[in-house]
Structure formats: C-alpha cells, structure tokens
Design an enzyme around this catalytic site. Structure first.
Site, PDB file in Angstrom:
ATOM      1  N   GLU A 175      37.246  26.718  29.428  1.00  0.00           N
ATOM      2  CA  GLU A 175      38.161  27.819  28.826  1.00  0.00           C
ATOM      3  C   GLU A 175      38.394  27.512  27.360  1.00  0.00           C
ATOM      4  O   GLU A 175      39.719  27.546  27.313  1.00  0.00           O
ATOM      5  CB  GLU A 175      39.224  27.980  29.986  1.00  0.00           C
ATOM      6  CG  GLU A 175      38.635  28.375  31.162  1.00  0.00           C
ATOM      7  CD  GLU A 175      39.984  28.602  32.234  1.00  0.00           C
ATOM      8  OE1 GLU A 175      41.096  28.337  31.938  1.00  0.00           O
ATOM      9  OE2 GLU A 175      39.489  29.577  33.095  1.00  0.00           O
ATOM     10  N   ARG A 227      28.848  30.915  38.524  1.00  0.00           N
ATOM     11  CA  ARG A 227      29.895  29.936  38.307  1.00  0.00           C
ATOM     12  C   ARG A 227      30.287  28.909  39.451  1.00  0.00           C
ATOM     13  O   ARG A 227      30.862  27.795  38.957  1.00  0.00           O
ATOM     14  CB  ARG A 227      31.153  30.970  38.077  1.00  0.00           C
ATOM     15  CG  ARG A 227      32.650  30.212  37.427  1.00  0.00           C
ATOM     16  CD  ARG A 227      33.598  31.189  37.257  1.00  0.00           C
ATOM     17  NE  ARG A 227      34.625  30.238  37.334  1.00  0.00           N
ATOM     18  CZ  ARG A 227      35.936  30.816  37.172  1.00  0.00           C
ATOM     19  NH1 ARG A 227      35.992  32.021  36.894  1.00  0.00           N
ATOM     20  NH2 ARG A 227      36.940  30.053  37.087  1.00  0.00           N
ATOM     21  N   ASP A 278      38.376  29.001  41.471  1.00  0.00           N
ATOM     22  CA  ASP A 278      39.652  28.821  41.218  1.00  0.00           C
ATOM     23  C   ASP A 278      40.820  29.236  41.926  1.00  0.00           C
ATOM     24  O   ASP A 278      41.422  30.541  41.750  1.00  0.00           O
ATOM     25  CB  ASP A 278      39.600  29.617  39.616  1.00  0.00           C
ATOM     26  CG  ASP A 278      40.936  29.498  38.935  1.00  0.00           C
ATOM     27  OD1 ASP A 278      41.554  28.279  39.197  1.00  0.00           O
ATOM     28  OD2 ASP A 278      41.235  30.022  37.972  1.00  0.00           O
ATOM     29  N   GLU A 300      49.398  31.652  41.972  1.00  0.00           N
ATOM     30  CA  GLU A 300      48.800  32.497  40.732  1.00  0.00           C
ATOM     31  C   GLU A 300      48.175  33.755  41.270  1.00  0.00           C
ATOM     32  O   GLU A 300      48.050  34.828  41.071  1.00  0.00           O
ATOM     33  CB  GLU A 300      47.960  31.647  39.960  1.00  0.00           C
ATOM     34  CG  GLU A 300      47.250  32.316  38.864  1.00  0.00           C
ATOM     35  CD  GLU A 300      46.498  31.617  37.939  1.00  0.00           C
ATOM     36  OE1 GLU A 300      46.203  30.337  38.243  1.00  0.00           O
ATOM     37  OE2 GLU A 300      45.409  32.187  37.140  1.00  0.00           O
ATOM     38  N   HIS A 346      38.283  36.750  43.687  1.00  0.00           N
ATOM     39  CA  HIS A 346      38.591  36.940  42.230  1.00  0.00           C
ATOM     40  C   HIS A 346      38.541  38.556  42.043  1.00  0.00           C
ATOM     41  O   HIS A 346      37.851  39.041  41.102  1.00  0.00           O
ATOM     42  CB  HIS A 346      37.292  36.171  41.443  1.00  0.00           C
ATOM     43  CG  HIS A 346      37.509  35.930  40.095  1.00  0.00           C
ATOM     44  ND1 HIS A 346      37.795  36.760  39.101  1.00  0.00           N
ATOM     45  CD2 HIS A 346      37.993  34.863  39.451  1.00  0.00           C
ATOM     46  CE1 HIS A 346      38.082  36.197  37.894  1.00  0.00           C
ATOM     47  NE2 HIS A 346      38.211  34.930  38.316  1.00  0.00           N
TER      48      HIS A 346
HETATM   49  C1  GCV Z   1      45.825  26.250  32.965  1.00  0.00           C
HETATM   50  C2  GCV Z   1      42.982  29.354  35.648  1.00  0.00           C
HETATM   51  C3  GCV Z   1      44.251  29.724  35.206  1.00  0.00           C
HETATM   52  C4  GCV Z   1      44.607  29.167  34.102  1.00  0.00           C
HETATM   53  C5  GCV Z   1      44.558  27.640  34.094  1.00  0.00           C
HETATM   54  C6  GCV Z   1      43.134  27.287  34.524  1.00  0.00           C
HETATM   55  C7  GCV Z   1      43.032  25.830  34.664  1.00  0.00           C
HETATM   56  O1  GCV Z   1      41.887  29.850  35.029  1.00  0.00           O
HETATM   57  O2  GCV Z   1      44.211  31.271  35.193  1.00  0.00           O
HETATM   58  O3  GCV Z   1      45.773  29.803  33.569  1.00  0.00           O
HETATM   59  O4  GCV Z   1      44.760  27.011  32.930  1.00  0.00           O
HETATM   60  O5  GCV Z   1      42.816  28.015  35.784  1.00  0.00           O
HETATM   61  O6  GCV Z   1      42.916  25.463  35.909  1.00  0.00           O
HETATM   62  O7  GCV Z   1      42.843  25.076  33.774  1.00  0.00           O
END
Ligand code: GCV
Length: 721
Positions: free
Chosen positions: A311, A355, A384, A412, A540
């Site tokens: 990312e 992915r 995720d 989240e 997702h």
């Molecule tokens: C800290 C997801 C979350 C991100 C997080 C990422 C990760 O994409 O939305 O906020 O980043 O996971 O675990 O690195």
C-alpha cells in the site's frame, strides 16, 4: 513493624483511590475488567476463610511491587481495605513470589519447571502448620500474572479452596499493534485519540500509561508496537526515542516490551543516504547504529514491525531486493541485542492477479530464507480482516519460517465502534482452522505457537482498539475483544464462550441473570454482522476510504482490487469470485485436502461459497434453497439478530448500571439502523444487477439504489491519512 505496615497500607489505599479515580466515574467502563467491585457478605466470608494476610518478600522488584499494589487495589475495592502484608507466614495467608525471592517457597520444591518464564501456579497448601494459598512462579512477571488470575477468581466468586491451578502461555510474543500516529490520530481507531501523548512525553507520564500496562498484563499481553505500521520515519529521531523510552520505563514492571514500526526508507529521510537498499553496506550500518542507539535507551527493546512494499510503503523491492533481504538486514542490526523483526506479509499490487493469491506467491518462495530473529506477521485471512475469510494459505505453506498471526481487534470492517460484535468466535475460527500442512490437526494455532514446525519464535498480534475514550475501546463490549485477544494469545485453544462468560462476570458482576443473556448476545453477534454485511462468503463490500457502510456497486477506484465489484463479480448471470482450479486457482495454495474441500461445490461450506465460487443466482445450496433466496434470508436474519440483541439488552435495564446500559442501548440502535442499511443497500444493488424480483416475504429496500449510492460520510472516524 506494625507502624510500618500501617503506613504502607495507608499509602496503598491512597494510591489505589488515586489510580482508580473518583467513584462518580465508577461505572463508565474506565476500570475495564479490573473493577474490583465490593463483594457481598457471602463472598467476603468465603474469602476471609481462606485469605486474611499477604506474605511477600520485603525487597521487591518493580514487578513484584506492581503485584502487591494490584492486590492492595483489588482488596481495597472488594473488601474496603487492603490486606496487611509482611514477610512472615500467617494462617490463611496468601504467599506470593518466586523461590528466589521467598525462601519459604524454595523449601516447597514446587513443580515450577513446566511453567517456563511466564507461567504461574496457584495452590492451596499446608505450610509450617498453616493453611496458605500460594501464587508462585519462576519469574516476577509470572507472579504478577498469577496475582491477576487469583484476583479474577475472587471477583468472579469462584471457590478458593483446594486450588491447584497451573497456567503457562503457549505463545511467546503476545503483542498489541497500535496504529497510532505521531499527531495523536489513530488509523482505524474508533475510541478517540491515541493513548500516547507524544507532545507531553517524556516529561509527563500520564497515569493512563500505567493503567494500560496493568490491563495488558492482566490478560498476559507482553508487547506493544507503539506506532502505526504506516510508519513515520520521525519515530526514530532522538526526540521521539526519548518518548518511547519513557513509555518503556512505565511498561517494564508489567512485563511489556515496546516495539516500533519502522519506515524502510528511514536512512534516506533521517540520514543523508541516497538509498535504502538493504544490500548497501552504508544502509546496513545506519540501521545498526540506530539499533545500538535504541538499545542504549531501552535495553529490553522488543524490535521492529515492518510494512514494506505494501500500500505504497517503501521496501526492499524498490531496489529489486526481496522481502528476505530487507528483513534480514534489519534482523542483523537487532540480533546482537536480542531483538526481533516482525515482517508483515500483507502485500498486494499486481493488477492482473487475484489479490487473495498475492501474499502467498511473494512469500512462499522465500521460505527458509529469513534470519533466525525474523518472524512473518500474517493476517488471518488472505485479503484484509473481513467479517469472514478463510484462513491465509501461508499458514500451511511456510514450513521453515516462523509466522505470527495478525488479528484485528479494532473493528474496521465489523461495524467500527458502535456494533456489538464479539470477536471471540472469529479469532477461534482463525486459530482452529486446519491447514493440513502436516496432516489433520495442523491448526493455525499450532503453526503460530511454533509446535507444528518446531519454530523457536512464536507470536500473535492484535491491532489494538484502544484510545482515550473513557471506556478505552469505544464501547463496553469492544473491551471484550481486547480481553479475548489476550486470553487467546495466552492459550490459542481457549474457548470463545468461556472467555465471554469470564469477561461478562468481571465486567458486569457474577450474576447469572446478566451473564446468561450477555454471553448469548456476544456469541451470536459476529455471525449477525456477517449476515447483514457480507453473507455466504462475500467480502470487501464496504464504503471507500472510511470503510463505513455498504457500497457493493463501487467500481471506479484506481486499482481493480480496491473495488467491491472486483470481489462480488455480480452480474445478470450470477455472483461470487471463482477461485477454483478453473478460475484464479487460489484454492491450489492450500494443502490438497483443504484445496479439494474449497474447490468442490459439493463440499465447500456455504459460509465460504462466494469467496471461492461464482454461481448462478438460482444455484441451490446444501439446504436446497436458492442462493438468491438465501442471500435475502441472511441479510434479514442479520437484522433480526440485532433486533433480538436490543430486546435482550433491554431486559437487563434493572441489573446494569445506568451509564453503561444507556451507551450499549444507544449503540445497539445505531447498529440496527446500520444493519437495515446494509441489507437494503446490498439488496437494492443485487436486485439491480440480477434483474430478479425480490424473494417473497422479504422487505423491499426502503430507498432506490441511487439513494444509497449518493450517501457520503467524509467525517467518518479512523480514516487513513
Ligand atoms: C495500517 C487495511 C487498512 C489500512 C491498514 C492496512 C494494513 O488496508 O484499511 O488502514 O493500514 O490494512 O494492515 O496495513
């Protein structure tokens, strides 16, 4: 002697009162599960018949002092005053210590060998003609863990006679990952600002830090990564390292090591280097100097957590080096000091590849290439932290690389602060998943505790849900997720229901009229979220950026795998992601028995159906009903479960203190509104793409699809910066 004892008790009471705060705040959730509420008469009598005084070594380490202070705090709360303590044995005494700190314990030749470094033993015993309860361990931190366990037993009003409890953790690294930024915000944090006030540290050590450490120690957590994995290089500047050292000083007596997330490009940002290439000797030397500096300030520093080439974060691949090259270079800097590198396997990026397959494809070829003090940190599922994912195939594939499980405690993707979603069943599902790597019984729990592949390192990490909200976690029930993480980190085979019961009794008191409905709500709550958000293996489907609310229609984001449509693949003909051998073939990353089960429509569990298969809307599930009907049914069921929780909670009004009752009631009504929204918005979209009529007997969405698509929430909390 008496006067000294008296003065000590007086100081202890005063400090207990100061630490727990004024009684006006008694039930705002701030005390977490460490409430030490006054015992009723019967419980006081039961305690008095077993424990009337404490025996402990006179010269104590800070950790033993913390154990004694916790006993004082506990008894002050539960009895109105702490029990006296000194070095003599008393009839009906509580004896705490290690054989090294207390000769009386050494004389008993207790079977402490099996306790290891952190374990403890609680035993009722007759010693020198006196009835004693002993809390013994090989180390002071083991004693502290045992003291917490005994206090919990007293709080839960469990029998105190004939005790013979032996407990030792199966996992060495039991860590909370704080995604806290240096500006005080928390990525994916829904409980207020960061606990760490970087601005006033190191001068001001907020008592909150001690209470945080107490809470962690009470559930066996022994590490804290202080900053976000999307790491600012600034954390390694001397100014911040002094602050980190101050926190380490506060945490040390509670057995908590600090770790830092580091930015791989730090040598370029903080040093004058032109590169962060891990094979460049100047880069390696920079990290070595940095590690030496850290250890001078924090001799027991735990190590680094690294998010690299993920990312947008920098990493070794920027220099055409591998993850192993990057991890090993950092590991070499830490090794002389005993530190570890926790290297994350959360990577994806190739637009043309599923992915769910990418982390495996990048890391599997590196199995065995990592240094001895590197441990891979792998999220529970391949994508995720979704409400439900199958386990990550990496757990069954890296036979020569230690792996730690990364769970997300902050919700989240499961309703953030306001949903009541107890994560015990999710964690249990992840830990008990059978990889079949070494035949049946090769569970993820056995991979991460090191026993399956004979690893020296073992670990588990939870992305923390803590913040400066009075109740620490954003809601009373979110506290249970911090609690169950600790319990499962200690014992990865712990039972989610038993932990829920334990937490409820500590949080609301050991009253069956409360415990039974509360545990019932908790145990159904995560599945309710799965049902109203992403049933039958969908994943997702959330809003962009803030990850709040439903958005299954989104298809215009820069990268394909950011779009919900990439995952649902819904069209006129059907829905679901084909990961079978004839699709993306993600199934082949699992051991054959698992791969076959997921690959075959006859054996794939309904719960994972759309994760692995693209099926027509009229596909018949194992139950015989059509997928379309079942989808509608799951959404509706999820909504009804939340309504049922609301009703169940309402019956508890006379039994729960007003403030915590009201907050949960309000949050349940928010959750109900959001569950209806998820159901309606999702169904509106599926109706639109499938062209099918709504199955009979289910409510039509309250609005048309355009209404849901137009909703936006720019100020939703927790967003990445
Ligand atoms: C800290 C997801 C979350 C991100 C997080 C990422 C990760 O994409 O939305 O906020 O980043 O996971 O675990 O690195």
């Amino acid at each position: 002697m008496i006067a000294t004892l008296f003065r000590f008790v007086a100081i202890a009471v005063a400090s207990a009162v100061l630490t727990v705060g004024p009684s006006v705040n008694a039930e705002d959730g701030h005390k977490l599960w460490l409430r030490y509420a006054p015992l009723d008469t019967a419980a006081r009598a039961a305690l008095a018949s077993r424990v009337t005084a404490i025996t402990a070594a006179a010269d104590t380490s800070p950790t033993l002092a913390a154990a004694r202070a916790e006993l004082d705090r506990g008894f002050a709360g539960m009895l109105g005053a702490p029990l006296p303590h000194d070095t003599a044995l008393h009839d009906h005494g509580l004896v705490i210590g290690t054989p090294a700190s207390l000769p009386a314990l050494a004389a008993l030749h207790l079977p402490l060998g099996r306790l290891g470094h952190d374990g403890y033993l609680i035993r009722s015993i007759r010693m020198n003609g006196k009835d004693e309860t002993i809390v013994a361990a090989n180390t002071d931190i083991g004693v502290l863990y045992g003291v917490f366990a005994l206090l919990e037993r007293i709080e839960r009003q469990q029998p105190l006679a004939d005790l013979d409890i032996v407990s030792a953790p199966r996992i060495d690294l039991r860590i909370l990952d704080h995604w806290d930024n240096l500006d005080g915000s928390v990525e994916r944090g829904y409980a207020g600002r960061s606990l760490w006030d970087w601005w006033t540290l190191p001068d001001y050590k907020d008592p909150l830090y001690t209470d945080y450490a107490r809470a962690d120690a009470s559930i066996g957590i022994n590490g804290a990564v202080l900053n976000n994995v999307n790491a600012s290089p600034d954390i390694l500047r001397p100014r911040y390292l002094a602050k980190v050292a101050a926190l380490a000083d506060v945490f040390r007596p509670y057995g908590i090591k600090v770790y830092l997330s580091v930015n791989f490009a730090s040598p370029m940002v903080l040093g004058d280097l032109k590169t962060a290439d891990p094979l460049d000797p100047a880069v390696a030397a920079w990290w070595k100097r940095k590690a030496d500096t850290i250890y001078r300030a924090i001799p027991d520093f735990g190590g680094f957590l690294v998010k690299a080439n993920s990312e947008g974060q920098p990493g070794p691949q920027d220099y055409h080096r591998s993850h192993a090259d990057g991890a090993n270079m950092l590991a070499a800097a830490l090794a002389p000091h005993g530190g570890v590198v926790m290297w994350r396997a959360f990577v994806y990026g190739a637009a043309d590849k599923d992915r769910a397959k990418q982390a495996f494809d990048e890391f599997k070829p590196l199995d065995g290439a990592f240094a001895a003090n590197v441990i891979l940190q792998v999220k529970n599922g391949p994508i995720d932290f979704q409400p439900r994912e199958p386990f990550s195939p990496l757990f069954g594939a890296m036979h020569r690389t230690p792996m730690m499980l990364e769970l997300q405690i902050t919700k989240e993707y499961l309703g953030q602060a306001t949903s009541l979603a107890y994560l015990g069943p999710l964690f249990e599902e992840a830990l008990r998943a059978d990889t079949y790597a070494r035949g049946k019984g090769s569970t993820v729990a056995r991979v991460i505790d090191g026993s399956l592949f004979g690893n020296r390192l073992s670990g588990i990490a939870g992305v923390a849900n803590t913040g400066r909200d009075r109740d620490w976690a954003g809601s009373t029930f979110n506290q249970a997720n911090w609690f169950v993480f600790g319990r499962m980190a200690w014992n990865p085979d712990a039972d989610a229901g038993a932990v829920a019961r334990e937490w409820s009794e500590l949080t609301f008191g050991p009253d069956r009229r409360i415990t039974t409905p509360v545990v019932d709500m908790m145990m159904r709550s995560r599945e309710a979220v799965v049902d109203y958000m992403t049933p039958l293996g969908l994943a997702h489907q959330m809003g962009t950026g803030n990850h709040y609310g439903p958005a299954p229609w989104v298809s215009d984001l820069a990268r394909p795998e950011w779009n919900p449509t990439y995952y649902n693949r819904a069209d006129r003909t059907g829905i679901g992601f084909d990961r079978t051998a004839s699709g993306s073939d993600a199934v082949s990353q699992y051991a054959p028995p698992v791969a076959h089960r997921f690959d075959d429509l006859a054996t794939v569990p309904d719960a994972d159906l759309l994760w692995f298969h693209h099926v027509p809307w009229d596909y018949r599930l194992h139950s015989g009903e059509t997928l379309w009907h079942s989808l509608a049914d799951h959404y509706q069921h999820g909504v009804e479960e939340v309504a049922a929780m609301q009703r169940e909670w309402a019956t508890l009004a006379p039994l729960i203190d007003a403030q915590r009752f009201a907050k949960t009631a309000a949050f349940l009504s928010i959750e109900h509104r959001e569950a209806v929204w998820w159901r309606d918005a999702s169904m509106a979209y599926w109706l639109h793409v499938s062209g099918l009529p709504l199955p009979a007997g289910y409510p039509a969405p309250a609005h048309d699809l355009g209404y849901y698509e137009a909703l936006s929430f720019p100020n939703a909390p927790g967003q990445a910066k």
